[in-house]
Scaffold this motif. Structure first.
Motif, PDB file in Angstrom:
ATOM      1  N   GLY A 128       0.977  -1.097  -0.161  1.00  0.00           N
ATOM      2  CA  GLY A 128      -0.480   0.173   0.330  1.00  0.00           C
ATOM      3  C   GLY A 128       0.701   1.237  -0.008  1.00  0.00           C
ATOM      4  O   GLY A 128       0.831   2.360  -0.857  1.00  0.00           O
ATOM      5  N   PHE A 129       2.167   1.347   0.392  1.00  0.00           N
ATOM      6  CA  PHE A 129       2.928   2.523   1.050  1.00  0.00           C
ATOM      7  C   PHE A 129       3.557   2.026  -0.521  1.00  0.00           C
ATOM      8  O   PHE A 129       3.726   3.649  -1.167  1.00  0.00           O
ATOM      9  CB  PHE A 129       3.714   2.441   2.042  1.00  0.00           C
ATOM     10  CG  PHE A 129       3.926   2.270   3.357  1.00  0.00           C
ATOM     11  CD1 PHE A 129       2.518   3.501   3.473  1.00  0.00           C
ATOM     12  CD2 PHE A 129       3.527   1.519   4.115  1.00  0.00           C
ATOM     13  CE1 PHE A 129       1.213   3.543   4.650  1.00  0.00           C
ATOM     14  CE2 PHE A 129       2.824   1.597   5.445  1.00  0.00           C
ATOM     15  CZ  PHE A 129       2.610   2.777   6.247  1.00  0.00           C
ATOM     16  N   LYS A 130       4.329   1.427  -1.368  1.00  0.00           N
ATOM     17  CA  LYS A 130       4.581   1.325  -2.254  1.00  0.00           C
ATOM     18  C   LYS A 130       3.660   1.967  -3.186  1.00  0.00           C
ATOM     19  O   LYS A 130       3.892   2.999  -4.630  1.00  0.00           O
ATOM     20  CB  LYS A 130       5.099  -0.122  -2.303  1.00  0.00           C
ATOM     21  CG  LYS A 130       5.786  -0.247  -1.896  1.00  0.00           C
ATOM     22  CD  LYS A 130       6.755  -1.622  -2.182  1.00  0.00           C
ATOM     23  CE  LYS A 130       7.855  -1.850  -3.255  1.00  0.00           C
ATOM     24  NZ  LYS A 130       8.135  -2.917  -3.379  1.00  0.00           N
ATOM     25  N   ALA A 131       2.569   1.612  -3.348  1.00  0.00           N
ATOM     26  CA  ALA A 131       1.775   2.177  -4.085  1.00  0.00           C
ATOM     27  C   ALA A 131       1.458   3.985  -4.472  1.00  0.00           C
ATOM     28  O   ALA A 131       1.220   4.487  -5.421  1.00  0.00           O
ATOM     29  CB  ALA A 131       0.503   1.592  -4.324  1.00  0.00           C
ATOM     30  N   LYS A 132       1.511   4.293  -3.069  1.00  0.00           N
ATOM     31  CA  LYS A 132       1.708   5.630  -2.962  1.00  0.00           C
ATOM     32  C   LYS A 132       2.748   6.499  -3.457  1.00  0.00           C
ATOM     33  O   LYS A 132       3.147   7.840  -3.170  1.00  0.00           O
ATOM     34  CB  LYS A 132       0.735   5.771  -0.893  1.00  0.00           C
ATOM     35  CG  LYS A 132      -0.064   5.315  -1.411  1.00  0.00           C
ATOM     36  CD  LYS A 132      -1.498   6.273  -1.806  1.00  0.00           C
ATOM     37  CE  LYS A 132      -1.576   7.634  -0.931  1.00  0.00           C
ATOM     38  NZ  LYS A 132      -2.501   8.651  -2.275  1.00  0.00           N
TER      39      LYS A 132
END
Length: 328
Positions: A76-80
């Motif tokens: 989820g963080f990498k998608a941001k």
């Protein structure tokens, strides 16, 4: 593994208080959580608010703080746009913030000569930090943690691969235990149990499932089968229910007691309905704080040892639970 929980409950007098809803309180303090990261967004933008909410719960009687990592995933963080290293650091940060709140609280207790007042509870006690591991459905941010329908392509192995690094990081972050929360189906429970054994995780865990009928978990899988998976895993030291309407909890405890000898952990939501399409809670569909707290003794009578609140509960709910358990 079991000794941590049994010793903790002994020190607490047999029952302990878990904190309450995080996201609602963050919003009350001014956070905008309209984001796929939900409460984990504050790990990036406003960690001071998370620390304050943790402290609020301690000052209202909570013995266990659950970290702001429910919706925090590396994926989820990498998608941001965050790097792998930054994503892992944010997971660790969720535990660090809770530990900071515990330290601040203990310092307040050291500096204060009175144990409590009408507005604050300052009482030296054992306080545990539970690192939250939200379900795969929570990462999807599409409400599927409330259906458990991940599709035929998602297997136990898929879920193990998804959760593995996150679980490793949280287990090594300084937390006292892992809280696998809102587990919606049997395959995710199996994935967690296998991960705990395969990765030789050094801290204990609890599994808490969610239900919408008071009989099965939300996917329709048998709660008895899910509870049995938790019972058979040596790393799991408590099993229970969260994010489920209070009216279902009594019967769910009775079911879990049929397959589990471990302490029962219970932290229902307020009973309000969530509209996944509009991403908001439906007003006036839940119980009041006063009504919520009236259930607590009944839950403990049938076997609950750890009691708190989930979505839409507040520090006032926690204070009510604390006062009720203190009278036992």
């Amino acid at each position: 593994m079991r000794s941590l929980m049994s010793n903790f409950l002994d020190q607490a007098g047999g029952t302990a208080v878990i904190d309450g809803g995080l996201a609602t309180e963050l919003e009350r303090h001014g956070a905008d959580l309209n984001d796929p990261l939900w409460s984990a967004k504050c790990l990036v933008s406003s960690s001071h608010l998370i620390r304050q909410v943790h402290l609020d719960y301690l000052e209202n009687g909570a013995d266990i703080l659950i970290t702001a990592s429910y919706q925090a995933t590396i994926q989820g963080f990498k998608a941001k746009g965050f790097s792998n290293e930054e994503s892992e650091a944010l997971l660790r940060k969720s535990v660090e913030i809770a530990c900071e709140a515990r330290n601040v609280y203990n310092q307040k207790c050291d500096a204060c000569s009175y144990p409590s007042s009408d507005t604050i509870i300052l009482k030296h006690r054992s306080i545990l930090i539970a690192a939250s591991v939200g379900s795969y459905g929570a990462y999807l941010a599409d409400g599927s943690e409330y259906s458990g329908d991940y599709g035929a392509a998602i297997t136990v192995q898929t879920l193990k691969d998804f959760h593995r690094r996150r679980v490793q990081i949280l287990a090594d972050s300084g937390a006292d235990l892992l809280a696998f929360e809102t587990v919606p189906n049997k395959i995710e429970a199996q994935a967690y149990a296998e991960l705990l054994e395969e990765e030789d995780i050094k801290i204990p865990a609890w599994f808490s499932f969610n239900s919408k009928d008071g009989i099965n978990v939300v996917s329709g899988d048998s709660l008895l089968e899910c509870g049995s998976i938790a019972e058979s895993c040596n790393k799991v030291v408590a099993v229970g229910i969260n994010c489920t309407p209070p009216r279902f909890i009594h019967d769910l405890i009775v079911l879990l007691k049929k397959v589990s000898t471990k302490p029962i952990v219970i932290y229902p939501n307020s009973g309000e309905n969530y509209d996944a399409d509009r991403k908001e809670w439906v007003q006036n569909t839940g119980v009041t704080n006063e009504d919520f707290v009236t259930y607590v003794n009944k839950w403990c009578e049938v076997g609950a040892s750890l009691v708190g609140g989930c979505c839409r509960t507040t520090p006032a709910t926690t204070r009510g639970i604390y006062r009720t358990l203190s009278k036992q």
